[in-house]
Motif scaffolding. Sequence first.
Motif, PDB file in Angstrom:
ATOM      1  N   UNK A  94      -8.236  59.352   2.553  1.00  0.00           N
ATOM      2  CA  UNK A  94      -6.780  59.434   2.648  1.00  0.00           C
ATOM      3  C   UNK A  94      -6.159  58.071   2.318  1.00  0.00           C
ATOM      4  N   UNK A  95      -6.739  56.996   2.834  1.00  0.00           N
ATOM      5  CA  UNK A  95      -6.234  55.646   2.525  1.00  0.00           C
ATOM      6  C   UNK A  95      -6.290  55.376   1.024  1.00  0.00           C
ATOM      7  N   UNK A  96      -7.391  55.754   0.396  1.00  0.00           N
ATOM      8  CA  UNK A  96      -7.520  55.580  -1.054  1.00  0.00           C
ATOM      9  C   UNK A  96      -6.456  56.392  -1.802  1.00  0.00           C
ATOM     10  N   UNK A  97      -6.272  57.621  -1.386  1.00  0.00           N
ATOM     11  CA  UNK A  97      -5.296  58.483  -2.050  1.00  0.00           C
ATOM     12  C   UNK A  97      -3.878  57.924  -1.913  1.00  0.00           C
ATOM     13  N   UNK A  98      -3.548  57.451  -0.728  1.00  0.00           N
ATOM     14  CA  UNK A  98      -2.218  56.884  -0.495  1.00  0.00           C
ATOM     15  C   UNK A  98      -2.003  55.640  -1.345  1.00  0.00           C
ATOM     16  N   UNK A  99      -3.072  54.906  -1.604  1.00  0.00           N
ATOM     17  CA  UNK A  99      -2.944  53.669  -2.382  1.00  0.00           C
ATOM     18  C   UNK A  99      -2.870  53.920  -3.887  1.00  0.00           C
ATOM     19  N   UNK A 100      -3.031  55.191  -4.312  1.00  0.00           N
ATOM     20  CA  UNK A 100      -2.986  55.519  -5.742  1.00  0.00           C
ATOM     21  C   UNK A 100      -1.629  55.169  -6.338  1.00  0.00           C
ATOM     22  N   UNK A 101      -1.654  54.601  -7.533  1.00  0.00           N
ATOM     23  CA  UNK A 101      -0.420  54.241  -8.225  1.00  0.00           C
ATOM     24  C   UNK A 101      -0.098  55.158  -9.402  1.00  0.00           C
ATOM     25  N   UNK A 102      -1.071  55.956  -9.821  1.00  0.00           N
ATOM     26  CA  UNK A 102      -0.852  56.905 -10.915  1.00  0.00           C
ATOM     27  C   UNK A 102      -1.497  58.235 -10.546  1.00  0.00           C
ATOM     28  N   UNK A 103      -1.101  59.285 -11.247  1.00  0.00           N
ATOM     29  CA  UNK A 103      -1.707  60.589 -10.963  1.00  0.00           C
ATOM     30  C   UNK A 103      -3.187  60.604 -11.344  1.00  0.00           C
ATOM     31  N   UNK A 104      -3.562  59.859 -12.380  1.00  0.00           N
ATOM     32  CA  UNK A 104      -4.974  59.804 -12.769  1.00  0.00           C
ATOM     33  C   UNK A 104      -5.806  59.095 -11.703  1.00  0.00           C
ATOM     34  N   UNK A 105      -5.248  58.054 -11.122  1.00  0.00           N
ATOM     35  CA  UNK A 105      -5.938  57.345 -10.044  1.00  0.00           C
ATOM     36  C   UNK A 105      -6.089  58.271  -8.839  1.00  0.00           C
ATOM     37  N   UNK A 106      -5.053  59.030  -8.517  1.00  0.00           N
ATOM     38  CA  UNK A 106      -5.110  59.988  -7.406  1.00  0.00           C
ATOM     39  C   UNK A 106      -6.230  61.005  -7.644  1.00  0.00           C
ATOM     40  N   UNK A 107      -6.274  61.563  -8.839  1.00  0.00           N
ATOM     41  CA  UNK A 107      -7.308  62.554  -9.174  1.00  0.00           C
ATOM     42  C   UNK A 107      -8.694  61.940  -9.063  1.00  0.00           C
ATOM     43  N   UNK A 108      -8.847  60.716  -9.544  1.00  0.00           N
ATOM     44  CA  UNK A 108     -10.130  60.033  -9.460  1.00  0.00           C
ATOM     45  C   UNK A 108     -10.555  59.846  -8.016  1.00  0.00           C
ATOM     46  N   UNK A 109      -9.646  59.379  -7.164  1.00  0.00           N
ATOM     47  CA  UNK A 109      -9.962  59.207  -5.743  1.00  0.00           C
ATOM     48  C   UNK A 109     -10.251  60.552  -5.078  1.00  0.00           C
ATOM     49  N   UNK A 110      -9.519  61.567  -5.462  1.00  0.00           N
ATOM     50  CA  UNK A 110      -9.683  62.891  -4.863  1.00  0.00           C
ATOM     51  C   UNK A 110     -11.067  63.467  -5.175  1.00  0.00           C
ATOM     52  N   UNK A 111     -11.550  63.245  -6.390  1.00  0.00           N
ATOM     53  CA  UNK A 111     -12.844  63.797  -6.807  1.00  0.00           C
ATOM     54  C   UNK A 111     -14.040  63.081  -6.205  1.00  0.00           C
ATOM     55  N   UNK A 112     -13.855  61.866  -5.728  1.00  0.00           N
ATOM     56  CA  UNK A 112     -14.990  61.104  -5.170  1.00  0.00           C
ATOM     57  C   UNK A 112     -15.510  61.703  -3.912  1.00  0.00           C
TER      58      UNK A 112
END
Length: 112
Positions: A94-112
């Motif tokens: 959740x911390x990683x997802x909140x720190x996302x700055x782009x939708x691609x970064x969010x998707x990358x964190x979500x898939x990990x």
Amino acid sequence: MIDFGLAEEGFIESVLKREDLSSTCFLNTFAIPHAIELNAKKTMFSVLISKKGIKWDKHTIHIVLMIAVNQKDRKKFMELYDGIVKCLDNPEKVKLLISSNTHLEFIDHFKR
């Protein structure tokens, strides 16, 4: 979703009606609102990340994943829903997802 023609006009009212039945907030961290009816033209979800946080019920949450579901995907809906809840059950993720700055970064964190 409505503006892009992916959900019907009554979508917002259906989401609010569903939320009135019981909150879609989980672990005082995130919410997964969705409509009662499965009438989206395409199954998808939209993401809201608030680093500052927003009030949801009596909690301050940082992630909202609104799901729209097409009738033909109703069986897959619970798999999708359960998968999102399990993913967001991890405070570090959740911390990683909140720190996302782009939708691609969010998707990358979500898939990990």
